[in-house]
Structure formats: structure tokens, C-alpha cells
Design an enzyme around this catalytic site. Sequence first.
Site, mmCIF file in Angstrom:
data_model
loop_
_atom_site.group_PDB
_atom_site.id
_atom_site.type_symbol
_atom_site.label_atom_id
_atom_site.label_comp_id
_atom_site.label_asym_id
_atom_site.label_seq_id
_atom_site.Cartn_x
_atom_site.Cartn_y
_atom_site.Cartn_z
ATOM 1 N N PHE A 144 0.655 -1.130 0.097
ATOM 2 C CA PHE A 144 -0.197 -0.063 -0.119
ATOM 3 C C PHE A 144 0.844 1.186 0.130
ATOM 4 C CE2 PHE A 144 -2.180 3.584 1.860
ATOM 5 C CZ PHE A 144 -3.457 3.552 1.097
ATOM 6 N N ASP A 228 9.302 2.995 1.838
ATOM 7 C CA ASP A 228 8.186 3.666 2.029
ATOM 8 C C ASP A 228 7.994 3.614 3.766
ATOM 9 O OD1 ASP A 228 5.742 4.586 2.862
ATOM 10 O OD2 ASP A 228 4.699 3.812 1.396
ATOM 11 N N LYS A 257 2.557 10.037 7.997
ATOM 12 C CA LYS A 257 1.822 9.611 9.117
ATOM 13 C C LYS A 257 2.380 10.319 10.355
ATOM 14 C CE LYS A 257 -1.014 5.741 7.671
ATOM 15 N NZ LYS A 257 -0.653 5.253 6.351
HETATM 16 C C1 PLP Z 1 -1.026 5.519 4.893
HETATM 17 C C2 PLP Z 1 0.189 5.240 3.938
HETATM 18 C C3 PLP Z 1 0.366 5.912 2.751
HETATM 19 C C4 PLP Z 1 -0.345 7.084 2.288
HETATM 20 O O1 PLP Z 1 -0.617 8.024 3.074
HETATM 21 P P1 PLP Z 1 -1.602 9.278 2.866
HETATM 22 O O2 PLP Z 1 -1.343 10.311 3.955
HETATM 23 O O3 PLP Z 1 -3.042 8.578 3.434
HETATM 24 O O4 PLP Z 1 -1.557 9.646 1.585
HETATM 25 C C5 PLP Z 1 1.361 5.245 1.954
HETATM 26 N N1 PLP Z 1 2.359 4.292 2.355
HETATM 27 C C6 PLP Z 1 2.095 3.661 3.548
HETATM 28 C C7 PLP Z 1 3.035 2.681 3.915
HETATM 29 C C8 PLP Z 1 0.752 4.025 4.317
HETATM 30 O O5 PLP Z 1 0.897 3.467 5.485
#
Ligand code: PLP
Length: 399
Positions: A144, A228, A257
Site C-alpha cells: 500500500f 516507504d 503519518k
Molecule cells: C498511509 C500510508 C500511505 C498513504 O498516506 P496518505 O497520507 O494517506 O496519503 C502510503 N504508504 C504507507 C505505507 C502508508 O501506511
Amino acid sequence: MACHEGHTELNSPTASTSFLIQNYRRQDVSFVRGNGCYLYDGAGREYLDAFAGVAVCTLGHSHPKLVETLSRQAATLIHTSNHYGQLGQEELAARIVPEAFPGRMLFCNSGTEANEAAYKLVRLWGNVAHEGRKRRIIAFEGSFHGRTLGSLSITHTPSYRAPFEPLPPTDFVPFGDADALAAAMKDDVAGVFLEPIQGESGVHVPPPGFLARVRELCTRHQALMVADEIQTGIGRTGRMFCHQHEGITPDVMSLAKGLGGGIPIGAVLATEPVAALMTPGLHGTTFGGNPFACAAGLTVMKEVTSPGFVGNVVERGLQLMEGLRRIFGPTHEVRGKGLLVGVQLQRPPAELVKAALAQGLVVGVAGNNTLRIAPSLIITAVQVDELLEKLAAAHRAQG
Ligand SMILES: *Cc1c(COP(=O)(O)O)cnc(C)c1O
């Protein structure tokens, strides 16, 4: 507070009377106030927050230092745009880079934007540094990376992607399978995107040595390793950044986050040769890294790097996972690191989430069968015990 309490009547519109686009499945509760690890609804009911707004509220709710800095910053300067010098970005980057790896940063507003910027760096790596010889992008099954089109193209979940095709092509490889990656790697690969622990799809921890193998393969094929760390970064897994558990460094890292403690901010860090490809005019954002957001990030970074802070994450994480194993027994896998923990359930988690709310406990979901627990990193031992008691009661109530 009175103005917040006034919103109580607004909490009840149904799907048919709401003015909001119905793109979320929301729980039947609206919180109006928070304090530390606790949330309160309009009726004043208290909930222990074990989700922290999807692993965002690093310092809990209304942390005195965050309240103080943000009040001061709001009264001083909120926004000027990236047309002018950004001392807040300089100061925040100077805090983050020494904790991570040498390189330069770019600030934005969210996780998906951080990954868009990372994706553009990968494109520049292939198109500019390697004169178009590297075009292939690899990501992992179960990944994700966000909801905008670039990030979505490297996100695996078919139901998120399919309605928005066509997307830029991505080759997906089984997560945790370094041999599969080795087989997929050729010199035409520009970048490999991965979450050091897959959060959204179910808190999946790859086998030990996996990140090191990915690093090795990326180096061998001159592909960028993009970590990420949007969910796993900023102390969440018991190290400042999750890739540090394996003693490697990526070429590019995305953050969001937990970085702002609730104020929207995202960032990418790239090694110097990669960062140098992003020349003036190639990318930009109006809001990204404004003084208000950077003040939040700086406060979070100061707290997370203070002595004992990350140690607490390690200890509370062990306490939490041990307690969860006691509650759920050997039939339910408990996975995670630090305070990013998942419990594999045998039925859809929605019931347990509801039962937990009834006990005054906020927990989340990952994937379609995993309970996700990601409290604020300031959670205490006593609060972890409270969390476990409430969750045990919710589990029992389900029968
Ligand atoms: C939450 C998340 C995203 C997306 O972040 P948003 O601020 O919702 O756009 C991307 N990568 C990972 C691993 C995430 O947990």
C-alpha cells in the site's frame, strides 16, 4: 471546548442526509476531544485510543509541547509558500537527516504525495541519470503506497486499483521473497518500492535478511531502493526508521503519518546523487512544509529523539504482543514490531472493532482480516494493561 460540543448534533446524519461523498465506511462514533492516549465523544464517554488516527498521533492528543509550539507558530506565521526561504524545512531536515542517512529532503503534505515525489525521483533516475534505459518499476504484492494515481500504480490491492485503470505499469513480486525479486531484477529496473513492514495489508513483517537482500539487488542493478516508511518511520517500530533494524539504508525514503503528530506533513529523503536530479521547476507544492507543519514535525522529532522515548516503544511493544498472545492464544498469529502490531483474526474484524468500542477502546483494521493496534508512542505500561483488559473483554463478548 463549547464549539466542539456544539457539533454533537451533526454526528448523526445518515448516508442519505450527509453532504459528504460516501467514500468511507466510518465507525458509528465521532470524537470531539482528545487528551494523551484518550479520546472523548460528544456525550463525554472516554475511549483509550490504540489506533492514534492510523499511526499518526505520535505524541497522543493535545500533547502540551505540540499545543504550545503550534499556538506560538499560528500566532507568528502559518504559511508563505515555497517561493520563499523555508527556515522550518531547513531546521526539520537538519533534525531528520542525521537520524537517517546522508541526503536531502523535500516536504509535502501527505503520504501519497511523498510517494509521488519518490516516484518522480525514480523516473529521473531512469530517464536522466540513465538516459531512458531504466523504465521498469517493481513493487510487492500486498503493498500500500497511497491513493493518487502514481502511488496507486505501485499499490497492489486489486479493488483499489481496478476502477482507476489505466495506471503506469508495475511488476509485482511476492513480499518477503528475495529470490523472486532476484528473478525479476534486470538492469532496466529504475526502482523497487517497499514497506519495511507492510502496514495497511495486514502488518506483515518480512523474514530477517529480506531488506538486506533487496538492498544488495538494487545496488547490483543500479535500481533505487525506495523505503516507504510512512507508517513505520518516526520511532513506530522501535527504531527511528524501520529499515535500521537490518542495518541497511535505502536510496529514497518517504515519510508522513507520524511525522506531524496529526498535522498533515509528508517528506522524502534521497541520497545526494538522486536528490540532485530534482532541479528547479521539476516538482513543487503550494502548502508542502509550511512553517506550521514544520513546527509540528520539529516538535515530534525533538520528543521522539529524546532519551528513552524509542526505548519505551520497544518495551511497550513487547508488553503488548505478549499480552495479545495471551488473549488470543496460538490460533491467532500476532505480528509486528514496536507499536505496530497486527492480530490475524479468523473472522472479519469489524465485529471485534465494534465490541472494543463498546468497551471504550479504539482499535483499527488492516487488510480484511487483521486487527491493527498502533497507539501513540507515549503510551504507558499501565495504559497497555488497560488496552489488553478492554480488548480481552471485547474478545470474550464476541464469544
Ligand atoms: C498511509 C500510508 C500511505 C498513504 O498516506 P496518505 O497520507 O494517506 O496519503 C502510503 N504508504 C504507507 C505505507 C502508508 O501506511
